[in-house]
Enzyme design. Structure first.
Site, PDB file in Angstrom:
ATOM      1  N   CYS A   7       9.816  59.060  46.369  1.00 13.78           N
ATOM      2  CA  CYS A   7      10.591  58.698  47.561  1.00 13.78           C
ATOM      3  C   CYS A   7      10.743  59.871  48.519  1.00 13.78           C
ATOM      4  CB  CYS A   7      11.958  58.170  47.147  1.00 13.78           C
ATOM      5  SG  CYS A   7      12.853  59.260  46.029  1.00 13.78           S
TER       6      CYS A   7
ATOM      7  N   GLU B 157      21.996  59.453  39.824  1.00 13.17           N
ATOM      8  CA  GLU B 157      21.705  60.204  41.069  1.00 13.17           C
ATOM      9  C   GLU B 157      22.881  60.022  42.028  1.00 13.17           C
ATOM     10  OE1 GLU B 157      17.984  58.133  42.019  1.00 13.17           O
ATOM     11  OE2 GLU B 157      16.882  59.736  41.028  1.00 13.17           O
TER      12      GLU B 157
HETATM   13 ZN   LIG Z   1      14.039  60.791  47.161  1.00  8.70          ZN
END
Ligand SMILES: [Zn+2]
Length: 650
Positions: free
Chosen positions: A414, A318
């Site tokens: 998240c 990521e």
């Molecule tokens: Zn996130």
């Protein structure tokens, strides 16, 4: 050390009333839909969503329920972000029932805290003897930071100290574990977050040791010999096998932070770290840290950021990759990363008011942040692509992370509560103040009261921005007073006009770092009219961005536009814009609850092919078509299909 006297302070969320068509809708959505919906998700009451189990984890850790821990090691943070969003929402929308629910969950959170102050449901339930043994992967300090932020927001909204006191006890305990003193661990978090949270805790309590602890985590990061490696050896592991290609860059621990000049590794962690660095720099005036923040900022915005304010070019880790590597279809651009970019921009802005920072803050807010949430507030994107080909998302391994529709919830959730807390706190991003200066960074309908050397000044904005280019700002005060009102002139706007009480002034003469500085003796009832002409702009990317050569993206005001299949048919890649094609901005009341659109004359590739894959001597033919662009943030709210931001131009 450098004097920090010139640093500004934002006007807090609680003191900014918003009554805005654009953001007011989101704030209402957070209160009425997102917060109740996410409460159900955290309690596992959404039928088609991945389970969360976070409330149950806290109940088990508190001894109120029996069972096993379920979820990621950072599951606690989902509840913390929800609670922080509740705090911000209560700032401006009192709601006794919601407050009662929050008090009840705070009781459970505090019950789950250990006697020494430690709080983490994963370790408490599963392996308390292993706490602090794997800072690199286990997110204990990250979760701690999120609960601290929640505690501060909830205290500021309600004045209730229960969670705040508990989090001070936790921070006091952490301070006994980590530091440079003999007997303490020289560790720091694998996922940054506690750094900025400790500064918030310091600001609200005045307890200097929280600032010192935050500074310690920042100063210690990346020093040799590397703590994460030492820690891995102690666990009997050799190296980080998961992120081999990135190594310590994944955690921004490859170098001491002051030696880092490029944004590296996991993009959310990176911008949370930089935000924490900026916070410590603001509080200490540390010039070396300020310089490091500026270098990292420049690297992101000049070489590693999408036109939407998205960051993180690859799903591997990521993470950031390298300069100008900005693919549109294998992109990551996590919603949380854009939220973190807003945090970083907002902090840089307090150090050095300049539209360089506020323009990017605005870009991320109006594009890649709100693309993360559906218009009804019930579905969320984790990844925010700039080009989608549904069949590729379904069948190609390298594009499987690029979803065509937003999801109800994520196992790794998240992003949804992160958007909620940001939207609920949008008020704090609008104004800053310093001595006799009031800065307006964003144009949002509403009002605030600001104290300037013991005078109360009410600033009221009336506007339909970003749909409309006109902003009326009225000033109310008891007695005449000399001060400066500074208004951001966005970088995308060439011909801003300002009238004070209908007298036009020369904007160029007033401009300081992208802000028009209006210094005068203000009287009650003075009105400033700001006009920011929103021409449709054809934006090009730097030629080193290989994905975008020969392509153009449309932007009007702060909003980036895209094409969707539902309006323009399949095979969007065949659409070509000529540089002469007429572009018309309109407001479509009937589309998606009312959105601005751009209708354009374009062409579609129309050469005859009969099944050959390759062919020589092809005469390129095009047929004229009319195409419709919609705001990027509003895509994927109708029938799923293709989407494209960068369009071929010829
Ligand atoms: Zn996130």
């Amino acid at each position: 050390m450098k004097s920090k006297n010139h640093f500004k302070r934002p006007i807090p969320n609680k003191r900014v009333g918003i009554n805005d068509k654009f953001w007011g809708r989101y704030i209402g959505l957070v209160k009425n839909v997102v917060i109740p919906y996410q409460w159900d998700a955290l309690n596992d009451r959404i039928p088609d969503a991945e389970p969360s189990h976070v409330i149950e984890n806290f109940k088990i850790a508190a001894g109120l329920s029996q069972g096993e821990f379920y979820g990621y090691v950072f599951q606690d943070s989902d509840l913390a972000k929800w609670l922080e969003a509740v705090g911000f929402s209560l700032d401006v929308n009192p709601d006794p029932e919601l407050e009662k629910r929050a008090d009840e969950i705070i009781d459970i959170i505090v019950k789950a805290q250990q006697d020494d102050g430690y709080l983490n449901t994963y370790f408490t339930i599963k392996e308390l003897d292993k706490k602090w043994a794997n800072l690199r992967d286990c997110h204990e300090l990250y979760c701690a930071g999120h609960i601290m932020e929640a505690a501060v927001a909830y205290f500021e909204a309600t004045g209730k100290r229960k969670l705040l006191n508990a989090m001070c006890r936790f921070a006091d305990y952490i301070d006994t574990v980590f530091g440079t003193e003999p007997g303490k661990k020289r560790g720091y978090p694998g996922h940054e977050e506690i750094e900025l949270a400790l500064v918030k805790l310091y600001r609200v309590t005045g307890e200097k040791k929280y600032l010192t602890l935050s500074k310690y985590f920042i100063d210690e990061r990346g020093k040799a010999p590397n703590y994460f490696n030492k820690e891995a050896e102690a666990r009997g592991e050799k190296t980080d096998k998961v992120w081999e290609r990135l190594g310590l860059r994944y955690y921004q621990a490859h170098l001491p932070v002051r030696e880092q000049t490029t944004a590296e590794g996991h993009s959310v962690r990176a911008v949370y770290l930089y935000s924490g660095m900026a916070d410590v720099a603001i509080e200490t005036g540390d010039k070396t840290l300020i310089d490091a923040c500026k270098k990292l900022w420049r690297n992101i915005v000049s070489k590693r950021m999408y036109i939407t304010g998205g960051i993180g070019s690859t799903s591997y880790g990521e993470s950031f990759t390298f300069d100008y590597d900005l693919p549109n279809d294998t992109i990551y651009a996590e919603t949380c990363a854009s939220i973190g970019l807003v945090f970083f921009a907002h902090r840089m802005l307090q150090m050095d008011v300049n539209n360089t920072y506020s323009d990017i803050m605005e870009k991320a807010l109006y594009n890649s942040v709100i693309s993360g949430i559906s218009l009804d507030g019930k579905k969320f994107f984790y990844v925010n692509p700039l080009e989608v080909w549904p069949e590729a998302s379904e069948k190609s391994k390298i594009k499987e992370h690029v979803k065509v529709t937003r999801q109800s919830w994520y196992g790794c959730a998240c992003c949804p509560p992160n958007i909620a807390r940001l939207l609920a706190s949008i008020g704090q991003y609008i104004y800053s103040t310093h001595k006799d200066e009031i800065y307006t960074h964003l144009y949002i309908n509403g009002e605030t009261e600001i104290n300037i050397s013991e005078s109360k000044i009410k600033i009221k904005q009336e506007t339909r921005y970003p749909y409309d280019e006109r902003v009326m700002i009225s000033v109310s005060l008891d007695e005449e007073k000399e001060f400066s009102l500074l208004l951001r002139i966005p970088g995308w706007c060439d011909n801003a006009k300002i009238c004070i009480n209908r007298d036009e002034i020369n904007v160029c003469n007033t401009k300081v770092n992208g802000y028009a500085k209006l210094k005068r003796i203000w009287k009650n009832g003075d009105v400033v009219e700001l006009v920011l002409p929103m021409m449709i702009q054809r934006i090009k990317a730097h030629p080193n961005v290989r994905a975008n050569i020969g392509k153009v993206a449309l932007q009007r005001g702060p909003i980036v536009y895209c094409l969707e299949e539902i309006d323009n048919g399949q095979n969007l890649h065949e659409i070509v814009l000529s540089h002469k094609s007429e572009l018309k901005a309109e407001f479509d009341d009937n589309l998606l609850g009312g959105i601005p659109v751009i209708n354009a004359e374009a062409q579609r590739y129309n050469s005859p092919w009969k099944g050959e894959l390759y062919k020589a001597k092809v005469e390129s033919q095009y047929r004229p078509v009319t195409v419709k662009f919609i705001p990027y943030y509003a895509w994927a709210n109708r029938t799923p299909g293709e989407m494209m931001v960068w369009i071929t131009e010829r």
